[in-house]
Design a protein around this motif. Sequence first.
Motif, PDB file in Angstrom:
ATOM      1  N   LYS A 207      34.412  44.593  43.165  1.00  0.00           N
ATOM      2  CA  LYS A 207      33.849  45.560  42.671  1.00  0.00           C
ATOM      3  C   LYS A 207      33.295  45.851  41.660  1.00  0.00           C
ATOM      4  CE  LYS A 207      36.491  49.922  42.352  1.00  0.00           C
ATOM      5  NZ  LYS A 207      38.027  51.244  42.384  1.00  0.00           N
ATOM      6  N   ASP A 208      32.548  46.310  41.560  1.00  0.00           N
ATOM      7  CA  ASP A 208      31.322  46.996  40.689  1.00  0.00           C
ATOM      8  C   ASP A 208      30.783  45.375  40.091  1.00  0.00           C
ATOM      9  OD1 ASP A 208      31.947  49.498  41.100  1.00  0.00           O
ATOM     10  OD2 ASP A 208      33.895  49.725  39.905  1.00  0.00           O
TER      11      ASP A 208
ATOM     12  N   GLY B 294      27.555  47.308  44.102  1.00  0.00           N
ATOM     13  CA  GLY B 294      27.679  47.006  43.195  1.00  0.00           C
ATOM     14  C   GLY B 294      26.711  46.383  42.184  1.00  0.00           C
TER      15      GLY B 294
END
Length: 451
Positions: free
Chosen positions: A216-217, A365
Amino acid sequence: MRLSKSTIACASSALVLALLAGCGGGGKGHGPCSAAGGCGNNGGGNGGPNATTISAQPQNQSVLTGATATFTVTATGADLQYQWLRNGEVITGANAASYTTPPVTYLDNAAQYSVVVAGKHGTVASTAASLTLTLSADQQILEETLLATDDSSYRVRWNLNYSGPQNAGVNFAYSERSNVSASPLTAGPQVATPTLPFNMTASLPVIAARPTRILKDGVVLVVPGVQEARRYTYVGSGIRTESLASDGTTVAYSFILSDFSKVALSGAVASTPAEMAQWFNSFWSNAAVLTPGAQYLAGAAYTKYTSINEGDRYDAFDCTTATVTANITPCFSNITLQAAMTTGIPSNADARTYYLADGVLTTVGGVPVWVANAPRPVAATLTSTVTYRIYFELNGNVYTGALTRDGAVVGGTYYVANPTAPAVEDRLVFFPYQIRLNKAAHDSLKNALAL
Protein backbone atom coordinates in the motif's frame (compact mmCIF):
# COMPACT_ATOMS: atom_id res chain seq x y z
CA MET A 1 -31.37 37.76 2.40
CA ARG A 2 -29.54 37.25 5.67
CA LEU A 3 -30.50 38.41 9.13
CA SER A 4 -28.28 40.85 10.98
CA LYS A 5 -26.25 39.57 13.90
CA SER A 6 -28.25 41.72 16.29
CA THR A 7 -31.52 40.29 15.00
CA ILE A 8 -30.25 36.73 15.29
CA ALA A 9 -28.95 37.38 18.76
CA CYS A 10 -32.25 38.86 19.79
CA ALA A 11 -34.40 36.08 18.39
CA SER A 12 -32.17 33.17 19.33
CA SER A 13 -32.23 34.40 22.89
CA ALA A 14 -35.98 33.83 22.81
CA LEU A 15 -35.17 30.15 22.67
CA VAL A 16 -33.99 30.39 26.23
CA LEU A 17 -37.36 30.71 27.92
CA ALA A 18 -38.16 33.95 26.01
CA LEU A 19 -36.29 35.99 28.56
CA LEU A 20 -35.52 39.00 26.41
CA ALA A 21 -37.64 42.10 26.47
CA GLY A 22 -37.41 45.00 24.02
CA CYS A 23 -34.79 43.53 21.71
CA GLY A 24 -34.58 46.53 19.50
CA GLY A 25 -36.13 47.22 16.16
CA GLY A 26 -38.00 50.19 17.64
CA GLY A 27 -40.90 51.80 15.93
CA LYS A 28 -44.57 51.52 16.45
CA GLY A 29 -45.56 48.44 18.40
CA HIS A 30 -42.14 47.94 19.98
CA GLY A 31 -42.48 45.12 22.52
CA PRO A 32 -40.81 42.12 24.14
CA CYS A 33 -39.35 39.10 22.32
CA SER A 34 -41.45 35.97 22.44
CA ALA A 35 -41.61 32.70 20.55
CA ALA A 36 -45.23 33.48 19.75
CA GLY A 37 -45.13 37.05 18.56
CA GLY A 38 -41.56 37.83 17.63
CA CYS A 39 -39.39 40.78 18.50
CA GLY A 40 -40.59 44.36 17.92
CA ASN A 41 -43.59 43.66 15.67
CA ASN A 42 -43.72 46.89 13.72
CA GLY A 43 -47.29 47.92 13.01
CA GLY A 44 -49.14 44.84 14.22
CA GLY A 45 -47.75 44.52 17.74
CA ASN A 46 -47.17 41.15 19.41
CA GLY A 47 -49.78 38.69 18.25
CA GLY A 48 -51.25 41.21 15.81
CA PRO A 49 -52.85 40.18 12.52
CA ASN A 50 -49.67 40.94 10.54
CA ALA A 51 -47.19 39.51 13.06
CA THR A 52 -44.45 37.13 12.02
CA THR A 53 -45.56 33.79 13.40
CA ILE A 54 -44.56 30.12 13.25
CA SER A 55 -47.42 27.73 12.55
CA ALA A 56 -45.36 24.53 12.31
CA GLN A 57 -42.23 24.07 14.40
CA PRO A 58 -39.15 22.03 13.28
CA GLN A 59 -39.59 18.38 14.22
CA ASN A 60 -37.13 15.96 15.79
CA GLN A 61 -35.29 13.79 13.27
CA SER A 62 -33.78 10.30 13.60
CA VAL A 63 -31.38 9.08 10.90
CA LEU A 64 -28.61 6.57 10.21
CA THR A 65 -24.97 7.59 10.35
CA GLY A 66 -23.96 9.15 7.04
CA ALA A 67 -27.50 10.16 6.11
CA THR A 68 -28.82 13.71 5.98
CA ALA A 69 -31.64 15.18 8.06
CA THR A 70 -34.01 17.90 6.96
CA PHE A 71 -35.59 20.37 9.36
CA THR A 72 -38.49 22.53 8.19
CA VAL A 73 -40.40 25.46 9.64
CA THR A 74 -43.68 26.94 8.45
CA ALA A 75 -44.08 30.65 9.11
CA THR A 76 -46.41 33.45 8.09
CA GLY A 77 -45.74 37.14 7.69
CA ALA A 78 -44.37 39.62 5.19
CA ASP A 79 -40.83 39.66 3.77
CA LEU A 80 -39.72 36.58 5.71
CA GLN A 81 -36.05 35.83 6.22
CA TYR A 82 -34.61 32.68 7.86
CA GLN A 83 -31.50 31.82 9.77
CA TRP A 84 -30.90 28.27 11.07
CA LEU A 85 -28.76 27.51 14.11
CA ARG A 86 -27.08 24.37 15.40
CA ASN A 87 -26.74 24.26 19.16
CA GLY A 88 -27.34 28.01 19.18
CA GLU A 89 -24.61 28.75 16.63
CA VAL A 90 -25.39 30.26 13.23
CA ILE A 91 -25.16 27.85 10.28
CA THR A 92 -23.63 29.80 7.42
CA GLY A 93 -25.81 29.83 4.32
CA ALA A 94 -28.79 28.17 6.00
CA ASN A 95 -31.33 30.84 5.04
CA ALA A 96 -34.39 28.99 3.75
CA ALA A 97 -37.53 27.57 5.32
CA SER A 98 -35.88 24.14 5.32
CA TYR A 99 -32.37 23.11 6.26
CA THR A 100 -30.72 19.84 5.24
CA THR A 101 -27.64 18.80 7.18
CA PRO A 102 -24.48 17.42 5.60
CA PRO A 103 -24.02 13.65 6.06
CA VAL A 104 -24.12 13.23 9.82
CA THR A 105 -21.51 11.65 12.07
CA TYR A 106 -21.44 10.61 15.70
CA LEU A 107 -20.60 14.23 16.54
CA ASP A 108 -24.08 15.27 15.41
CA ASN A 109 -25.98 12.97 17.77
CA ALA A 110 -28.27 15.02 20.08
CA ALA A 111 -27.53 18.27 18.22
CA GLN A 112 -30.27 20.91 18.51
CA TYR A 113 -31.52 22.72 15.40
CA SER A 114 -33.61 25.88 15.53
CA VAL A 115 -34.45 28.76 13.22
CA VAL A 116 -34.95 32.49 13.58
CA VAL A 117 -37.63 33.92 11.26
CA ALA A 118 -37.65 37.67 10.69
CA GLY A 119 -40.32 39.56 8.79
CA LYS A 120 -41.57 43.06 8.18
CA HIS A 121 -43.64 42.91 11.35
CA GLY A 122 -41.37 41.13 13.77
CA THR A 123 -38.90 38.36 14.48
CA VAL A 124 -39.65 35.00 16.03
CA ALA A 125 -37.49 32.07 17.14
CA SER A 126 -38.58 28.48 16.78
CA THR A 127 -38.35 25.76 19.35
CA ALA A 128 -35.34 23.47 19.02
CA ALA A 129 -35.56 20.09 17.29
CA SER A 130 -33.20 17.25 18.14
CA LEU A 131 -31.17 15.13 15.76
CA THR A 132 -30.75 11.55 16.94
CA LEU A 133 -28.62 8.88 15.28
CA THR A 134 -30.16 5.45 15.12
CA LEU A 135 -28.79 1.92 14.71
CA SER A 136 -29.59 -0.13 11.65
CA ALA A 137 -30.69 -3.73 12.15
CA ASP A 138 -27.16 -4.89 11.22
CA GLN A 139 -25.49 -2.50 13.64
CA GLN A 140 -27.83 -3.55 16.42
CA ILE A 141 -26.90 -7.22 15.97
CA LEU A 142 -23.21 -6.34 15.94
CA GLU A 143 -23.54 -4.45 19.20
CA GLU A 144 -25.41 -7.28 20.90
CA THR A 145 -22.13 -9.16 21.19
CA LEU A 146 -19.27 -6.81 20.31
CA LEU A 147 -20.38 -4.12 22.75
CA ALA A 148 -21.94 -6.27 25.48
CA THR A 149 -19.86 -6.45 28.65
CA ASP A 150 -21.12 -9.93 29.53
CA ASP A 151 -20.70 -11.36 26.05
CA SER A 152 -18.18 -11.27 23.23
CA SER A 153 -17.62 -11.92 19.57
CA TYR A 154 -15.51 -15.06 19.15
CA ARG A 155 -13.60 -15.91 16.00
CA VAL A 156 -12.59 -19.56 15.76
CA ARG A 157 -9.51 -20.63 13.80
CA TRP A 158 -8.86 -24.29 13.08
CA ASN A 159 -7.13 -26.89 10.97
CA LEU A 160 -8.64 -30.28 11.73
CA ASN A 161 -8.63 -33.49 9.72
CA TYR A 162 -11.92 -34.52 8.15
CA SER A 163 -11.47 -38.05 9.42
CA GLY A 164 -9.24 -39.98 11.78
CA PRO A 165 -6.92 -38.63 14.48
CA GLN A 166 -5.39 -35.16 14.68
CA ASN A 167 -1.65 -34.44 14.63
CA ALA A 168 -0.08 -32.13 17.21
CA GLY A 169 1.97 -29.42 15.54
CA VAL A 170 -0.18 -29.56 12.40
CA ASN A 171 -3.80 -29.57 13.53
CA PHE A 172 -5.25 -27.02 15.94
CA ALA A 173 -8.41 -25.27 17.11
CA TYR A 174 -8.33 -21.98 18.98
CA SER A 175 -10.36 -18.81 19.33
CA GLU A 176 -9.96 -15.07 19.81
CA ARG A 177 -12.38 -12.78 21.63
CA SER A 178 -13.09 -9.17 20.64
CA ASN A 179 -14.96 -6.32 22.29
CA VAL A 180 -15.30 -2.58 21.95
CA SER A 181 -15.83 -0.29 24.93
CA ALA A 182 -18.41 2.07 23.42
CA SER A 183 -20.85 2.30 20.55
CA PRO A 184 -19.48 3.72 17.28
CA LEU A 185 -22.90 5.31 16.87
CA THR A 186 -22.33 7.94 19.52
CA ALA A 187 -18.66 7.56 20.48
CA GLY A 188 -17.14 7.40 17.00
CA PRO A 189 -14.67 4.85 15.59
CA GLN A 190 -13.87 2.06 18.04
CA VAL A 191 -10.84 -0.23 17.98
CA ALA A 192 -11.20 -3.86 19.01
CA THR A 193 -7.99 -5.76 19.67
CA PRO A 194 -8.58 -9.51 20.06
CA THR A 195 -7.31 -11.38 23.05
CA LEU A 196 -4.40 -13.77 22.79
CA PRO A 197 -5.58 -17.13 21.41
CA PHE A 198 -7.68 -19.40 23.63
CA ASN A 199 -6.82 -23.04 22.99
CA MET A 200 -10.08 -24.95 22.50
CA THR A 201 -8.40 -28.36 22.79
CA ALA A 202 -6.46 -30.20 25.48
CA SER A 203 -4.19 -32.18 23.17
CA LEU A 204 -3.28 -29.83 20.29
CA PRO A 205 -1.03 -26.80 20.77
CA VAL A 206 -1.97 -23.45 19.28
CA ILE A 207 -0.39 -22.62 15.95
CA ALA A 208 -0.94 -18.90 15.60
CA ALA A 209 -1.91 -17.40 12.26
CA ARG A 210 0.86 -15.89 10.19
CA PRO A 211 0.82 -12.14 9.59
CA THR A 212 -0.76 -10.63 6.50
CA ARG A 213 1.42 -8.37 4.36
CA ILE A 214 -0.17 -5.63 2.25
CA LEU A 215 1.36 -3.52 -0.51
CA LYS A 216 0.00 0.00 0.00
CA ASP A 217 1.29 3.42 -0.99
CA GLY A 218 4.63 2.03 -2.07
CA VAL A 219 5.47 0.09 1.10
CA VAL A 220 4.72 -3.33 2.56
CA LEU A 221 2.57 -3.17 5.69
CA VAL A 222 2.40 -5.98 8.24
CA VAL A 223 -0.94 -6.88 9.83
CA PRO A 224 -0.30 -9.12 12.86
CA GLY A 225 -1.63 -12.65 12.70
CA VAL A 226 -2.26 -12.51 16.45
CA GLN A 227 -4.19 -9.68 18.09
CA GLU A 228 -4.95 -7.93 14.82
CA ALA A 229 -6.56 -4.60 15.75
CA ARG A 230 -9.71 -3.66 13.85
CA ARG A 231 -11.44 -0.30 13.87
CA TYR A 232 -15.24 -0.20 13.58
CA THR A 233 -17.17 2.72 12.09
CA TYR A 234 -20.81 2.93 11.06
CA VAL A 235 -21.49 3.78 7.43
CA GLY A 236 -25.15 4.12 6.52
CA SER A 237 -26.79 0.85 7.54
CA GLY A 238 -23.50 -1.06 7.36
CA ILE A 239 -20.30 -1.32 9.36
CA ARG A 240 -16.83 -0.46 8.12
CA THR A 241 -14.09 -2.54 9.72
CA GLU A 242 -10.51 -1.46 9.11
CA SER A 243 -7.60 -3.80 9.76
CA LEU A 244 -4.71 -1.86 11.22
CA ALA A 245 -1.05 -2.49 10.53
CA SER A 246 1.37 -3.36 13.33
CA ASP A 247 1.82 0.33 14.19
CA GLY A 248 -1.80 0.32 15.40
CA THR A 249 -2.66 3.35 13.28
CA THR A 250 -2.21 2.74 9.56
CA VAL A 251 -5.18 1.17 7.79
CA ALA A 252 -3.96 -1.80 5.75
CA TYR A 253 -7.33 -2.81 4.28
CA SER A 254 -11.01 -2.54 5.07
CA PHE A 255 -14.38 -4.28 4.63
CA ILE A 256 -18.02 -3.26 4.74
CA LEU A 257 -20.07 -5.67 6.85
CA SER A 258 -23.80 -6.16 6.16
CA ASP A 259 -26.65 -8.69 5.96
CA PHE A 260 -26.40 -9.67 9.61
CA SER A 261 -28.53 -12.39 11.12
CA LYS A 262 -28.42 -13.90 14.59
CA VAL A 263 -29.37 -17.54 15.08
CA ALA A 264 -30.09 -19.08 18.48
CA LEU A 265 -28.59 -22.49 19.28
CA SER A 266 -30.12 -25.03 21.61
CA GLY A 267 -30.25 -28.74 22.22
CA ALA A 268 -27.59 -31.16 21.02
CA VAL A 269 -24.40 -29.72 19.54
CA ALA A 270 -24.53 -32.55 16.99
CA SER A 271 -27.80 -31.08 15.67
CA THR A 272 -26.36 -27.65 14.83
CA PRO A 273 -27.98 -25.89 11.80
CA ALA A 274 -26.32 -26.89 8.53
CA GLU A 275 -25.02 -23.42 7.63
CA MET A 276 -22.96 -23.33 10.83
CA ALA A 277 -21.98 -27.01 10.90
CA GLN A 278 -20.83 -26.89 7.28
CA TRP A 279 -19.03 -23.58 7.78
CA PHE A 280 -17.03 -25.19 10.62
CA ASN A 281 -16.75 -28.31 8.40
CA SER A 282 -14.37 -30.77 10.13
CA PHE A 283 -15.81 -30.10 13.61
CA TRP A 284 -18.94 -31.92 12.48
CA SER A 285 -17.71 -34.10 9.61
CA ASN A 286 -15.12 -35.95 11.73
CA ALA A 287 -16.92 -38.20 14.23
CA ALA A 288 -13.86 -38.13 16.52
CA VAL A 289 -14.01 -34.35 17.11
CA LEU A 290 -17.24 -33.84 19.09
CA THR A 291 -18.31 -35.64 22.24
CA PRO A 292 -21.62 -37.47 21.73
CA GLY A 293 -24.49 -35.98 23.71
CA ALA A 294 -22.91 -32.54 24.18
CA GLN A 295 -25.53 -29.79 24.64
CA TYR A 296 -25.61 -26.07 23.96
CA LEU A 297 -25.52 -23.72 26.94
CA ALA A 298 -28.41 -21.34 27.52
CA GLY A 299 -28.23 -18.21 25.36
CA ALA A 300 -25.93 -19.75 22.73
CA ALA A 301 -26.11 -18.07 19.33
CA TYR A 302 -24.05 -17.34 16.25
CA THR A 303 -23.97 -14.28 14.03
CA LYS A 304 -23.78 -14.61 10.27
CA TYR A 305 -22.86 -11.69 8.01
CA THR A 306 -21.46 -10.69 4.63
CA SER A 307 -18.08 -9.00 4.27
CA ILE A 308 -17.41 -6.84 1.19
CA ASN A 309 -13.89 -5.73 0.32
CA GLU A 310 -13.59 -1.93 0.32
CA GLY A 311 -10.99 -0.61 -2.09
CA ASP A 312 -8.50 -2.66 -4.06
CA ARG A 313 -6.38 -4.76 -1.71
CA TYR A 314 -2.89 -5.91 -2.76
CA ASP A 315 -1.61 -8.80 -0.64
CA ALA A 316 2.14 -9.43 -0.75
CA PHE A 317 3.44 -13.01 -0.53
CA ASP A 318 6.83 -14.58 0.00
CA CYS A 319 8.09 -16.04 -3.23
CA THR A 320 10.54 -18.47 -1.61
CA THR A 321 11.52 -18.58 2.08
CA ALA A 322 8.65 -17.81 4.47
CA THR A 323 9.03 -14.64 6.52
CA VAL A 324 6.92 -12.77 9.09
CA THR A 325 8.14 -9.20 8.54
CA ALA A 326 7.77 -6.57 5.82
CA ASN A 327 10.94 -7.99 4.24
CA ILE A 328 9.18 -10.56 2.07
CA THR A 329 11.34 -12.76 -0.14
CA PRO A 330 11.47 -11.78 -3.83
CA CYS A 331 11.00 -13.95 -6.88
CA PHE A 332 13.78 -12.16 -8.77
CA SER A 333 16.41 -9.52 -8.05
CA ASN A 334 18.08 -6.93 -10.25
CA ILE A 335 15.48 -7.15 -13.00
CA THR A 336 12.59 -5.00 -14.10
CA LEU A 337 9.03 -6.22 -13.75
CA GLN A 338 8.42 -5.93 -17.47
CA ALA A 339 11.51 -8.01 -18.26
CA ALA A 340 10.53 -10.69 -15.73
CA MET A 341 6.97 -10.89 -17.07
CA THR A 342 8.22 -11.05 -20.65
CA THR A 343 10.32 -14.09 -19.73
CA GLY A 344 7.49 -15.57 -17.71
CA ILE A 345 7.13 -16.32 -13.99
CA PRO A 346 5.99 -19.79 -12.91
CA SER A 347 3.48 -20.04 -10.05
CA ASN A 348 3.39 -23.45 -8.43
CA ALA A 349 0.35 -22.49 -6.34
CA ASP A 350 -1.64 -21.47 -9.40
CA ALA A 351 -0.22 -24.33 -11.51
CA ARG A 352 0.71 -22.09 -14.42
CA THR A 353 3.32 -19.70 -15.76
CA TYR A 354 2.28 -16.04 -16.09
CA TYR A 355 3.49 -13.92 -19.01
CA LEU A 356 3.24 -10.21 -19.73
CA ALA A 357 0.39 -10.74 -22.20
CA ASP A 358 -1.69 -12.56 -19.56
CA GLY A 359 -2.39 -9.36 -17.66
CA VAL A 360 -1.99 -5.61 -17.44
CA LEU A 361 1.10 -3.69 -16.33
CA THR A 362 0.15 -0.61 -14.32
CA THR A 363 1.37 1.58 -11.47
CA VAL A 364 -0.16 1.46 -7.99
CA GLY A 365 1.03 3.88 -5.31
CA GLY A 366 4.13 4.61 -7.36
CA VAL A 367 4.98 0.89 -7.69
CA PRO A 368 4.92 -1.02 -11.01
CA VAL A 369 2.33 -3.79 -10.66
CA TRP A 370 1.28 -6.48 -13.11
CA VAL A 371 -2.26 -7.86 -12.62
CA ALA A 372 -3.49 -11.08 -14.24
CA ASN A 373 -6.60 -10.89 -16.40
CA ALA A 374 -8.04 -14.18 -15.13
CA PRO A 375 -8.81 -14.97 -11.45
CA ARG A 376 -6.63 -17.36 -9.51
CA PRO A 377 -7.95 -20.96 -9.43
CA VAL A 378 -10.02 -21.95 -6.38
CA ALA A 379 -7.69 -24.93 -5.93
CA ALA A 380 -5.01 -22.37 -5.00
CA THR A 381 -7.09 -19.97 -2.89
CA LEU A 382 -9.54 -22.43 -1.24
CA THR A 383 -12.06 -19.62 -0.86
CA SER A 384 -14.93 -18.08 -2.78
CA THR A 385 -13.13 -14.74 -2.70
CA VAL A 386 -12.12 -13.86 -6.26
CA THR A 387 -8.46 -12.82 -6.38
CA TYR A 388 -5.96 -12.13 -9.15
CA ARG A 389 -2.27 -13.00 -9.23
CA ILE A 390 0.00 -9.95 -9.12
CA TYR A 391 3.71 -9.33 -9.49
CA PHE A 392 5.27 -6.04 -8.48
CA GLU A 393 8.64 -4.30 -8.61
CA LEU A 394 10.03 -2.72 -5.45
CA ASN A 395 13.59 -1.62 -4.69
CA GLY A 396 14.99 -3.50 -7.67
CA ASN A 397 13.26 -6.78 -6.83
CA VAL A 398 10.18 -8.51 -8.25
CA TYR A 399 7.67 -9.89 -5.74
CA THR A 400 4.38 -11.74 -5.97
CA GLY A 401 0.97 -11.41 -4.32
CA ALA A 402 -2.74 -11.23 -5.05
CA LEU A 403 -5.30 -8.53 -5.76
CA THR A 404 -8.78 -8.54 -4.23
CA ARG A 405 -10.83 -5.97 -6.07
CA ASP A 406 -13.07 -3.36 -4.53
CA GLY A 407 -16.55 -4.77 -3.96
CA ALA A 408 -15.51 -8.42 -3.90
CA VAL A 409 -17.40 -10.64 -1.46
CA VAL A 410 -14.92 -12.01 1.07
CA GLY A 411 -15.54 -15.71 1.38
CA GLY A 412 -15.38 -17.73 4.54
CA THR A 413 -14.46 -21.36 4.74
CA TYR A 414 -15.58 -24.38 2.70
CA TYR A 415 -17.37 -27.69 3.09
CA VAL A 416 -16.35 -31.02 1.56
CA ALA A 417 -19.54 -32.02 -0.21
CA ASN A 418 -18.20 -34.67 -2.56
CA PRO A 419 -14.93 -36.21 -1.28
CA THR A 420 -14.54 -38.50 -4.31
CA ALA A 421 -14.78 -35.81 -6.99
CA PRO A 422 -11.57 -35.51 -9.04
CA ALA A 423 -11.37 -31.70 -9.09
CA VAL A 424 -11.12 -29.46 -6.03
CA GLU A 425 -13.92 -27.18 -7.27
CA ASP A 426 -16.20 -30.21 -7.55
CA ARG A 427 -15.34 -31.54 -4.09
CA LEU A 428 -15.80 -28.34 -2.15
CA VAL A 429 -18.65 -25.91 -1.51
CA PHE A 430 -17.38 -22.41 -0.66
CA PHE A 431 -19.36 -20.10 1.61
CA PRO A 432 -19.64 -16.36 0.87
CA TYR A 433 -20.40 -15.43 4.47
CA GLN A 434 -18.70 -15.19 7.85
CA ILE A 435 -19.72 -16.60 11.24
CA ARG A 436 -18.88 -15.46 14.76
CA LEU A 437 -19.99 -17.06 18.04
CA ASN A 438 -21.21 -15.46 21.21
CA LYS A 439 -19.71 -16.58 24.52
CA ALA A 440 -22.32 -19.25 25.25
CA ALA A 441 -21.96 -20.78 21.79
CA HIS A 442 -18.17 -20.64 21.98
CA ASP A 443 -18.07 -22.29 25.40
CA SER A 444 -20.54 -24.93 24.23
CA LEU A 445 -18.36 -25.84 21.27
CA LYS A 446 -15.21 -25.85 23.38
CA ASN A 447 -16.84 -28.08 25.99
CA ALA A 448 -18.03 -30.44 23.24
CA LEU A 449 -14.57 -31.04 21.76
CA ALA A 450 -13.16 -34.51 22.40
CA LEU A 451 -9.63 -33.44 21.47
